[in-house]
Design an enzyme around this catalytic site. Structure first.
Site, PDB file in Angstrom:
ATOM      1  CG  ASP A 160      21.674 -55.568 -26.344  1.00  9.62           C
ATOM      2  OD1 ASP A 160      22.875 -55.637 -26.651  1.00  9.62           O
ATOM      3  OD2 ASP A 160      20.833 -56.424 -26.705  1.00  9.62           O
ATOM      4  CG  ASP A 198      27.907 -55.290 -23.471  1.00 10.38           C
ATOM      5  OD1 ASP A 198      29.091 -55.564 -23.256  1.00 10.38           O
ATOM      6  OD2 ASP A 198      27.077 -56.122 -23.860  1.00 10.38           O
ATOM      7  CG  ASP A 348      24.921 -67.878 -23.660  1.00 11.44           C
ATOM      8  OD1 ASP A 348      24.834 -67.260 -22.602  1.00 11.44           O
ATOM      9  OD2 ASP A 348      25.982 -68.384 -24.067  1.00 11.44           O
TER      10      ASP A 348
END
Length: 367
Positions: A160, A198, A348
């Site tokens: 990340d 990601d 989230d």
């Protein structure tokens, strides 16, 4: 810095077992309550935006890297897509909530539409001494039921880009060891591996040498998984249709060895883009990536029933809905599965604590 587009995991916000729950229709299986996998740390979605691009804004495109790992132990062209029913584990936050609230008026809908569906099992902790046992606890139960688990290794170094989901292995060498131990827990039955969400699409924060090291490590991970379990299907990170264009994404995937060490790509993890948009995007990526023809794609459809919010909101946006039920029978050429990689109802960070199951949010998605 633009708004978050592919919210994945603020690791450590929640602990527990994420379960590949039994699928919709004939993909559903309720395992016995006694056949419970070992506890695995849950991912959560970042509580604040990171450097991932917005679904509604264009992102400057860096030059496609020219480096590429040398292929080795290429998956067999004869390997067919997984077609068995998906595994449903008895351990998840939503199931814990359902069991603890038998009289809640929201319970029946949440149980039927979310708790009874298969979601991925995330492995987010760098725990080389425990990871083999943790993986085997899931795969052995799934194999005993003739079901296919969906596994998400998520411990890449520099995860990340140092944002809300930062962490992972301390070095590339440590990650290689961890992934070897992960692979050792797979067994010999079919599994679907969603390799490091990601890690490819969000690699702009790395220097060229760091990115080359990461991509070579991902290629080695794919080969290690196939060497351990010839029936495994490994999918590499292709972001989503609102992020990079297909040709650029294919260049990154090629550099990471997706065509030689994997079985295809995954898109839309923890995001909201419509299935039809993701199907078209995945096919464009695969076409740009080139052969072999055996490569396919899996799409996260957990929260994309009404598409992405027009204003680019990513944090528990209102008006969203569940998407296609998880299945390995999509009826779409080159689309191997619709999966729920992100568990619907886990916040989230706006409707509840990041990564926590939030019944009001789950109920709104399920209605």
């Amino acid at each position: 810095m633009v708004a978050l587009a592919c919210a994945v995991a603020a690791v450590g916000a929640v602990s527990g077992a994420v379960a590949a729950l039994g699928g919709g229709g004939d993909d559903t299986a309720r395992p016995a309550a006694t056949a419970s996998p070992a506890t695995v740390t849950l991912p959560a979605v970042p509580a604040s935006p990171s450097a991932k691009p917005s679904a509604t804004r264009a992102t400057p495109r860096p030059a496609t890297p020219s480096f590429a790992p040398k292929p080795s132990a290429t998956p067999s062209p004869s390997r067919s897509a997984v077609s068995a029913a998906l595994y449903r584990s008895p351990d998840s936050q939503v199931l814990d909530w359902v069991r603890a609230h038998p009289d809640d008026p929201r319970r029946a809908l949440i149980e039927r539409r979310i708790a009874d569906q298969p979601t991925a099992v995330w492995f987010t902790e760098y725990d080389p001494g425990a990871i083999t046992r943790e993986v085997r606890a899931v795969t052995s139960v799934a194999a005993g039921q003739g079901r296919v688990p969906v596994l998400v290794p998520y411990a890449i170094p520099g995860r990340d880009c140092g944002g809300a989901s930062q962490g992972g292995a301390p070095s590339t060498e440590a990650y290689d060891t961890w992934m070897g131990n992960f692979a050792a827990g797979l067994g010999r039955s079919p599994v679907i591996v969603v390799l490091e969400p990601d890690a490819i699409a969000q690699s702009d924060c790395l220097s060229e040498s760091e990115r080359a090291a990461r991509f070579a490590s991902l290629a080695r991970a794919g080969r290690a998984i196939h060497a351990a379990d010839a029936r495994a299907r490994v999918y590499f990170d292709a972001g989503h249709s609102g992020w990079r264009d297909a040709e650029e994404m294919a260049g990154l995937l090629r550099a990471a060895g997706a065509a030689t060490s994997g079985d295809g790509v995954f898109t839309n993890v923890s995001n909201f883009h419509r299935t039809s948009d993701e199907v078209a995007y995945a096919r464009r990526v695969l076409k740009a990536l080139g052969g072999p023809a055996r490569l396919g794609a899996v799409i996260d459809t957990s929260r994309n029933g009404r598409g992405a919010p027009p204003d680019g909101q990513w944090c528990d946006p209102a008006g969203r809905a569940l998407g296609n039920a998880p299945t390995t029978h999509t009826g779409e050429a080159r689309i191997d599965a619709y999966l729920w990689v992100k568990l619907p109802g886990e916040s989230d960070g706006c409707r509840g604590a990041a990564g926590s199951f939030t019944p009001d949010y789950a109920y709104d998605l399920a209605r």
